[in-house]
Motif scaffolding. Structure first.
Motif, short mmCIF file in Angstrom:
data_model
loop_
_atom_site.label_atom_id
_atom_site.label_comp_id
_atom_site.label_asym_id
_atom_site.label_seq_id
_atom_site.Cartn_x
_atom_site.Cartn_y
_atom_site.Cartn_z
N UNK A 108 0.57 -1.02 -0.04
CA UNK A 108 -0.13 0.05 -0.02
C UNK A 108 1.02 1.31 0.02
N UNK A 109 0.74 2.01 -0.75
CA UNK A 109 1.46 3.70 -0.19
C UNK A 109 0.16 4.79 -0.24
N UNK A 110 0.89 5.83 0.08
CA UNK A 110 0.17 7.10 0.25
C UNK A 110 0.97 8.75 -0.10
N UNK A 111 0.51 9.75 -0.54
CA UNK A 111 1.13 10.37 -0.38
C UNK A 111 0.94 11.91 0.88
N UNK A 112 1.79 11.66 1.00
CA UNK A 112 1.95 12.95 2.27
C UNK A 112 0.89 13.96 2.19
N UNK A 113 0.78 14.49 2.69
CA UNK A 113 -0.23 15.68 2.85
C UNK A 113 -0.44 15.58 1.54
N UNK A 114 -1.26 14.89 0.84
CA UNK A 114 -2.14 15.32 -0.38
C UNK A 114 -3.02 16.22 0.09
N UNK A 115 -4.36 16.27 0.81
CA UNK A 115 -5.24 16.96 0.95
C UNK A 115 -4.78 18.66 0.92
N UNK A 116 -3.53 18.96 1.52
CA UNK A 116 -2.61 20.23 1.54
C UNK A 116 -2.92 20.65 -0.16
N UNK A 117 -2.28 19.81 -1.02
CA UNK A 117 -1.93 19.90 -2.30
C UNK A 117 -2.97 19.78 -3.53
N UNK A 118 -4.10 19.31 -2.71
CA UNK A 118 -4.87 19.02 -3.76
C UNK A 118 -6.39 20.40 -3.12
N UNK A 119 -5.69 20.92 -2.11
CA UNK A 119 -6.74 22.19 -1.81
C UNK A 119 -6.11 23.19 -2.63
N UNK A 120 -4.84 23.49 -2.82
CA UNK A 120 -3.80 24.54 -3.37
C UNK A 120 -3.31 24.31 -4.94
N UNK A 121 -3.94 23.80 -5.76
CA UNK A 121 -3.70 23.59 -6.61
C UNK A 121 -5.36 23.52 -7.79
N UNK A 122 -5.48 23.24 -9.25
CA UNK A 122 -6.28 23.57 -9.70
C UNK A 122 -6.93 21.92 -9.58
N UNK A 123 -8.51 21.35 -9.54
CA UNK A 123 -8.44 19.81 -10.46
C UNK A 123 -7.61 19.10 -11.37
N UNK A 124 -7.68 20.52 -12.05
CA UNK A 124 -6.85 19.68 -13.69
C UNK A 124 -5.55 19.57 -13.23
N UNK A 125 -4.99 20.86 -12.63
CA UNK A 125 -3.66 20.13 -12.50
C UNK A 125 -3.20 18.87 -11.32
N UNK A 126 -4.34 18.23 -10.56
CA UNK A 126 -4.04 17.52 -9.62
C UNK A 126 -4.09 15.61 -10.59
N UNK A 127 -5.14 16.38 -11.53
CA UNK A 127 -5.26 15.24 -12.07
C UNK A 127 -3.89 15.06 -13.27
N UNK A 128 -3.20 15.92 -13.70
CA UNK A 128 -2.25 16.05 -14.08
C UNK A 128 -0.75 15.04 -13.44
N UNK A 129 -1.05 15.52 -12.87
CA UNK A 129 0.39 15.05 -11.78
C UNK A 129 0.28 13.84 -11.38
N UNK A 130 -1.51 13.77 -10.74
CA UNK A 130 -1.44 11.73 -10.30
C UNK A 130 -1.50 11.14 -11.46
N UNK A 131 -1.72 11.22 -12.71
CA UNK A 131 -1.83 10.91 -14.42
C UNK A 131 -0.32 10.64 -14.51
N UNK A 132 0.83 11.29 -14.28
CA UNK A 132 2.07 10.60 -14.10
C UNK A 132 2.67 9.96 -13.50
N UNK A 133 2.10 10.75 -12.38
CA UNK A 133 2.85 9.38 -10.94
C UNK A 133 2.03 7.91 -10.75
N UNK A 134 0.97 7.99 -11.66
CA UNK A 134 0.67 6.55 -11.59
C UNK A 134 1.58 5.67 -13.04
N UNK A 135 1.86 6.55 -13.86
CA UNK A 135 2.12 6.22 -14.89
C UNK A 135 3.29 5.34 -14.32
N UNK A 136 4.43 6.47 -13.62
CA UNK A 136 5.28 5.58 -13.36
C UNK A 136 5.15 4.25 -12.59
N UNK A 137 3.91 4.35 -12.03
CA UNK A 137 4.26 3.08 -10.61
C UNK A 137 3.74 2.00 -11.43
#
Length: 654
Positions: free
Chosen positions: A460-489
């Motif tokens: 199991x994995x989890x991103x540290x303080x991801x809730x704060x990251x989501x609040x400080x960035x637009x949904x489009x930016x969050x989806x784009x960052x997570x997409x690249x992150x999940x591609x890596x995984x």
């Protein structure tokens, strides 16, 4: 092959589609060619009759359309006048300007209307006529420049009746006027007034010969909505209908005519017959059937079924005739139109082409046989290509497009359907990992809702303080960052023989030793976590360069027995693992916060791979929701001994 009852089933012979299609088409063409000579003339005759029936039906349809246009336009004008609330509720000379304005607009839009008039219960009369008609210009002796004439029956100051005629120019202005003694005309005695007075719907009267212009026409009239004793009427000239019947002839001797409800002719395509019809009636009385026309009499006595063509014998000549009711129009409603054509004229073209058709039929049969053989080859070739494409889809190969060009519509449709299926399966694979599907099918674990106990390693994995990251960035930016992150995984887990079971928000749940067995599952899970951590350094460097936040990931790894299988509803299953092993892996991920670590593993993991993976013991700890304590270890490195299943990402030293 044996059935369930143990008896041997008879074998069914098979053959290639090319052979079956080729033989079938050749045999069929030989049979057809043997009977072609005898059937050719009959087919030609049937085709000629069918073509004539089609033209007759189209002719009737066009006639109904023309009558519908005449009825609709005229009814609209009459209905408009019948709905005018004020100006037409009073007899002339009251509100003459308003009356003229309304009727002028209606006549200008409907050139087939001969005139529009209003009859009043006191005998008053108001009439506007279109002077484009030469008959009206002559009858009224209209002055030059007049486009419309308004006739009215009025009374002078002493109460004496008189008739007045006003002439309007193109702009609608009155520039000439005449007065004359009353003619004794009373609209209340006219058929159009009596038919509509006190009614609510428009009615049609006629046809008849118009008294002034001698034109052939009908009247549509309707009672005024404000006073049912006031009737508005409009004369419709039917010259366009008589011209249409006379002009639209299927053959030289074909005829068409309209019969009234009792079978009397009222309109005929032959001008001489039309004169006889008009001569046989008075101005207002019913049409009297002219004597001496055997075709009309035969159809009156033995009409074909409505809407269907039939044969009518007249002397030594046979006609093909169709009788259709005129039900969709106000004008001539309840009447019937008859179209008749001599059979000998209809068959003339078929007789001329019969000899020519017989001459070329033999050559056509030979050519058709050759084409059948070629077509069978092309069809089977395309089907074989589609079969190969289907086999690639079975192997989840989406890299090769399905392109089987064919001029056969069904094969082209099948090619398109398979491409759509390829796109759909490819899209489905984005949500259900292709490797998971392939491994599940190979292992036989995808056979409906079922579960079994099996030793697995869960990560199991989890991103540290991801809730704060989501609040400080637009949904489009969050989806784009997570997409690249999940591609890596996805890349690293697949390279280390693992399977991603589910993405849970910003978390990843991966598993080893299911659905495909892996004897080194604990080792591969640890190497995968180390490889992801290494890859994240480059990922976070790129994030910093873009001014985006870094993703600090925590890992929890545990090995143990879990219930593995497909669970869910009938229409939607999910392959997953459940039990204490999965829960402990999740708890270990969360415990990284307490120890300031990144990758935590349990003692069960260490027991399986301590010879190839380096761990740092952290003592025992109590996991939330678990009665017994756990031995906690930090994963700090792995040996350089890479297997065929490990990728270059495992470059972390022990």
């Amino acid at each position: 092959m044996q059935g369930s009852d143990g008896n041997r089933r008879p074998e069914t012979w098979t053959s290639s589609l090319r052979s079956l299609l080729g033989v079938t088409m050749v045999v069929m063409l030989i049979v057809v060619s043997a009977t072609l000579v005898g059937l050719d003339y009959r087919r030609a005759r049937s085709a000629a009759i069918a073509n004539t029936e089609e033209h007759m039906g189209a002719f009737v349809g066009r006639l109904v359309d023309r009558l519908g246009v005449l009825s609709g336009d005229t009814s609209a004008v009459v209905g408009l006048v019948a709905s005018v609330a004020n100006s037409f509720l009073v007899p002339p000379p009251e509100r003459m300007i308003d009356k003229v304005a309304v009727l002028r607009e209606g006549i200008s839009r409907s050139p087939h209307i001969d005139g529009v008039y209003v009859g009043y219960p006191n005998g008053g009369f108001f009439h506007m006529v279109d002077l484009r008609s030469a008959a009206w210009r002559m009858a009224l002796d209209a002055p030059r420049g007049a486009t419309l004439a308004v006739r009215s029956m009025e009374r002078n100051d002493q109460g004496k009746p008189f008739d007045r005629t006003m002439f309007l120019d193109a702009s609608g202005l009155v520039f000439a006027e005449r007065r004359s003694a009353p003619t004794g005309f009373d609209p209340r005695n006219r058929p159009w007034y009596r038919a509509a007075v006190n009614g609510k719907a428009p009615v049609a009267t006629g046809p008849y010969e118009m008294a002034t212009t001698k034109n052939f026409g009908m009247t549509i009239s309707q009672a005024h909505r404000g006073n049912a004793k006031i009737v508005i009427g409009a004369d419709v000239v039917l010259d366009t209908i008589t011209d249409f019947l006379s002009r639209e002839r299927l053959t030289g001797d074909s005829v068409s005519f309209i019969l009234d409800a009792v079978g009397r002719p009222i309109i005929h395509s032959d001008p001489l017959m039309m004169q006889r019809i008009m001569a046989a009636k008075d101005r207002d009385g019913p049409v009297a059937a002219p004597q001496g026309n055997p075709l009309i009499e035969s159809i009156r006595l033995n009409p074909p079924p409505p809407g269907k063509a039939g044969f009518v014998d007249v002397g030594n000549r046979t006609y093909l005739a169709i009788v259709a009711p005129l039900e969709s129009t106000l004008l001539l409603s309840g009447h019937r139109v008859v179209v008749a054509a001599p059979l000998d004229e209809l068959m003339a073209a078929a007789n001329d082409t019969l000899v020519q058709g017989l001459a070329i039929s033999g050559a056509v049969v030979v050519l058709a046989i050759l084409l059948a053989l070629v077509l069978a080859h092309l069809i089977t070739k395309s089907l074989n290509q589609l079969t190969a494409s289907a086999q690639r889809l079975q192997d989840l190969d989406f890299t090769t497009p399905i392109d089987v060009p064919s001029r056969v519509a069904e094969i082209s449709m099948l090619n398109g359907a398979m491409n759509k299926a390829r796109d759909a399966i490819f899209t489905f694979a984005l949500y259900v990992p292709k490797e998971l599907v392939r491994k599940g099918i190979e292992s036989g674990h995808f056979a409906g809702r079922a579960g079994w106990r099996q030793e697995v390693t869960a990560l199991f994995t989890d991103i540290y303080d991801f809730t704060t990251i989501s609040e400080r960035h637009s949904p489009e930016e969050v989806v784009a960052m997570l997409s690249g992150y999940f591609d890596l995984f996805s890349e690293v887990v697949a390279a280390h023989e693992g399977t991603i079971i589910q993405f849970l928000g910003d978390s990843v749940f991966a598993m080893w030793n299911a659905p495909v067995a892996d004897a080194r599952h604990a080792e591969h899970a640890c190497r995968c976590a180390l490889a992801v951590e290494e890859r994240l350094e480059a990922f976070n460097a790129d994030q910093r360069a873009k001014g985006l936040p870094e993703f600090r990931t925590r890992f929890g790894i545990h090995t143990g027995t879990a219930v593995v299988g497909s669970v869910g509803a009938k229409e939607r299953l999910q392959y997953t693992a459940m039990g204490d092993t999965v829960n402990v892996a999740s708890r270990l991920e969360g415990m990284n916060k307490d120890y300031g670590t990144t990758i935590l593993a349990s003692g069960a993991v260490v027991a399986q791979c301590k010879d190839v993976v380096t761990f740092r013991p952290l003592g025992s700890a109590q996991a939330k929701g678990r009665a017994s304590a756990l031995e906690i270890y930090e994963v700090v490195g792995a040996s350089m001994m890479a297997t065929a299943g490990d990728s270059a990402e495992t470059g972390t030293a022990a």
